[in-house]
Design an enzyme around this catalytic site. Structure first.
Site, PDB file in Angstrom:
ATOM      1  N   MET A  11     -30.783 -25.915   0.800  1.00  0.00           N
ATOM      2  CA  MET A  11     -30.497 -27.348   0.734  1.00  0.00           C
ATOM      3  C   MET A  11     -31.804 -28.119   0.853  1.00  0.00           C
ATOM      4  O   MET A  11     -32.663 -27.764   1.662  1.00  0.00           O
ATOM      5  CB  MET A  11     -29.583 -27.801   1.886  1.00  0.00           C
ATOM      6  CG  MET A  11     -28.190 -27.239   1.855  1.00  0.00           C
ATOM      7  SD  MET A  11     -27.159 -28.017   0.605  1.00  0.00           S
ATOM      8  CE  MET A  11     -25.643 -27.071   0.851  1.00  0.00           C
ATOM      9  N   ASP A  13     -33.081 -31.344   2.369  1.00  0.00           N
ATOM     10  CA  ASP A  13     -32.597 -32.302   3.353  1.00  0.00           C
ATOM     11  C   ASP A  13     -33.252 -33.658   3.150  1.00  0.00           C
ATOM     12  O   ASP A  13     -34.487 -33.786   3.200  1.00  0.00           O
ATOM     13  CB  ASP A  13     -32.903 -31.810   4.766  1.00  0.00           C
ATOM     14  CG  ASP A  13     -32.164 -30.526   5.109  1.00  0.00           C
ATOM     15  OD1 ASP A  13     -31.126 -30.265   4.477  1.00  0.00           O
ATOM     16  OD2 ASP A  13     -32.620 -29.804   6.017  1.00  0.00           O
ATOM     17  N   LYS A  40     -28.805 -23.519   5.501  1.00  0.00           N
ATOM     18  CA  LYS A  40     -28.650 -22.547   6.577  1.00  0.00           C
ATOM     19  C   LYS A  40     -29.316 -21.208   6.255  1.00  0.00           C
ATOM     20  O   LYS A  40     -30.012 -20.627   7.086  1.00  0.00           O
ATOM     21  CB  LYS A  40     -27.170 -22.350   6.899  1.00  0.00           C
ATOM     22  CG  LYS A  40     -26.517 -23.576   7.510  1.00  0.00           C
ATOM     23  CD  LYS A  40     -25.095 -23.311   7.926  1.00  0.00           C
ATOM     24  CE  LYS A  40     -24.448 -24.585   8.469  1.00  0.00           C
ATOM     25  NZ  LYS A  40     -25.177 -25.128   9.625  1.00  0.00           N
ATOM     26  N   ALA A 249     -31.099 -27.662  12.400  1.00  0.00           N
ATOM     27  CA  ALA A 249     -31.640 -26.294  12.304  1.00  0.00           C
ATOM     28  C   ALA A 249     -31.778 -25.587  13.646  1.00  0.00           C
ATOM     29  O   ALA A 249     -32.279 -24.461  13.690  1.00  0.00           O
ATOM     30  CB  ALA A 249     -32.984 -26.264  11.582  1.00  0.00           C
ATOM     31  N   ALA A 250     -31.300 -26.186  14.735  1.00  0.00           N
ATOM     32  CA  ALA A 250     -31.357 -25.480  16.023  1.00  0.00           C
ATOM     33  C   ALA A 250     -30.552 -24.186  15.964  1.00  0.00           C
ATOM     34  O   ALA A 250     -31.009 -23.124  16.414  1.00  0.00           O
ATOM     35  CB  ALA A 250     -30.841 -26.380  17.142  1.00  0.00           C
ATOM     36  N   GLY A 251     -29.352 -24.263  15.388  1.00  0.00           N
ATOM     37  CA  GLY A 251     -28.529 -23.067  15.252  1.00  0.00           C
ATOM     38  C   GLY A 251     -29.142 -22.051  14.316  1.00  0.00           C
ATOM     39  O   GLY A 251     -29.084 -20.838  14.565  1.00  0.00           O
ATOM     40  N   ASP A 252     -29.740 -22.533  13.225  1.00  0.00           N
ATOM     41  CA  ASP A 252     -30.395 -21.620  12.271  1.00  0.00           C
ATOM     42  C   ASP A 252     -31.591 -20.936  12.913  1.00  0.00           C
ATOM     43  O   ASP A 252     -31.853 -19.750  12.671  1.00  0.00           O
ATOM     44  CB  ASP A 252     -30.837 -22.390  11.026  1.00  0.00           C
ATOM     45  CG  ASP A 252     -29.670 -23.002  10.280  1.00  0.00           C
ATOM     46  OD1 ASP A 252     -28.557 -22.444  10.367  1.00  0.00           O
ATOM     47  OD2 ASP A 252     -29.857 -24.035   9.627  1.00  0.00           O
ATOM     48  N   GLY A 287     -37.197 -32.415  11.243  1.00  0.00           N
ATOM     49  CA  GLY A 287     -37.052 -31.612  10.035  1.00  0.00           C
ATOM     50  C   GLY A 287     -36.559 -30.218  10.339  1.00  0.00           C
ATOM     51  O   GLY A 287     -36.706 -29.710  11.457  1.00  0.00           O
TER      52      GLY A 287
END
Length: 307
Positions: A11, A13, A40, A249-252, A287
């Site tokens: 993606m 962003d 992701k 993007a914390a989870g990624d 970012g």
């Protein structure tokens, strides 16, 4: 070191920072606008590679400037992209992200070429799956493609990590094929029918997910940390106390770092600690991919006393 294969999304962003996210019919003045490579799948690939992982990615892009930027980013971050495909009829995926004063975000995605990644594309890359050790998947590509990827990875005895985001029900026959099932608290709530709002409810949700057939369940809880649960163990790792600028993007970052830890043969607790530290660093920067840390930063963060 084991090889990591990310099968997933790209993606671009389009990020707006604003003191206040507008409500319906309201216009507000934004603080800043930026464009970053994200998605992701791509984020998780870059996260693992920045720590030093041996990472390959399979995904699909449009033949446009956004697609070129993604390839440049993978190149820059030492992610093998020989199996990334292009679709001349569809644009690359785009995400619109609004970030408020506290770093919280609201995201709308237009998947574009990500939805063109087909079962046939995965079949053509079976040799790449065979040559990898850890297969990481998310749900920003078609479910049939995810299932085909799981089938082939399982056929060849690979370790499978599934990040069920955006949340969708997984067919029962696939759950036992997944080695690590990693939802966040919102996704865990939807998939377990337990409202996850803390450690106690997270453990309850994890127990239900285990009963559904998953082998190992990891639920990320944002600033409350992360839990790990299987039939024999329960572990909790606290979040690091940092000032959040952008939670995108914390989870990624967690997923990619977790895959990296597995690829290095680390014990589960050490792997969780590295992933939690990496995600903490990620939220302190603006970012998606620009915020993903290098291994030196993670090691330094692990030395910071937590209160």
């Amino acid at each position: 070191m084991k090889k990591i294969l990310i099968i997933g999304s790209f993606m671009t962003d389009l990020v707006v920072q604003t003191l206040k996210v507008p409500v319906e019919g309201e216009t507000v003045i934004g603080k800043s606008f930026n464009r970053f490579t994200g998605g992701k799948g791509a984020n998780q690939a870059v996260a693992a590679a920045r720590l030093g992982g041996d990472v390959t990615m399979i995904g699909k892009l449009g033949e446009d400037d956004f697609g070129k930027e993604h390839i440049e980013s993978l190149d820059k971050n030492n992610v093998n992209h020989q199996s990334v495909l292009f679709d001349s009829q569809t644009s690359s995926g785009v995400g619109n992200i609004q970030i408020d004063y506290n770093g919280n975000n609201r995201i709308v995605v237009v998947p574009g070429a990500n939805l063109k990644l087909s079962e046939r594309d995965i079949e053509k890359n079976e040799n790449v799956i065979m040559d990898s050790d850890i297969i990481v998947l998310q749900l920003e590509i078609p479910m049939k493609t995810v299932y085909k990827s799981i089938d082939l990875a399982n056929k060849h005895g690979k370790t499978i990590i599934l990040n069920p985001a955006p949340a969708q029900l997984i067919k029962p026959e696939y759950r036992s094929k997944i080695d690590y099932f990693v939802p966040n608290e919102t996704e865990a709530s939807l998939l377990s029918n337990i409202e996850v709002n803390g450690l106690e409810t997270a453990e309850q949700a994890a127990e239900i997910l285990l009963e559904q057939g998953y082998k190992n369940v990891i639920i990320t809880l944002g600033d409350k940390g992360v839990i790990f649960k299987n039939q024999d163990q329960f572990k909790y790792v606290e979040a690091h106390r940092v000032k959040a600028v952008d939670t995108t993007a914390a989870g990624d970052s967690f997923i990619g770092s977790f895959a990296y830890g597995l690829s290095k043969g680390m014990e589960i607790e050490q792997t969780l600690n590295i992933a939690v530290a990496a995600s903490a660093i990620t939220v302190t920067k603006l970012g998606a991919q620009p915020s993903l840390p290098e291994i030196k930063e993670v090691n330094e963060q692990l030395l910071v006393p937590q209160q």
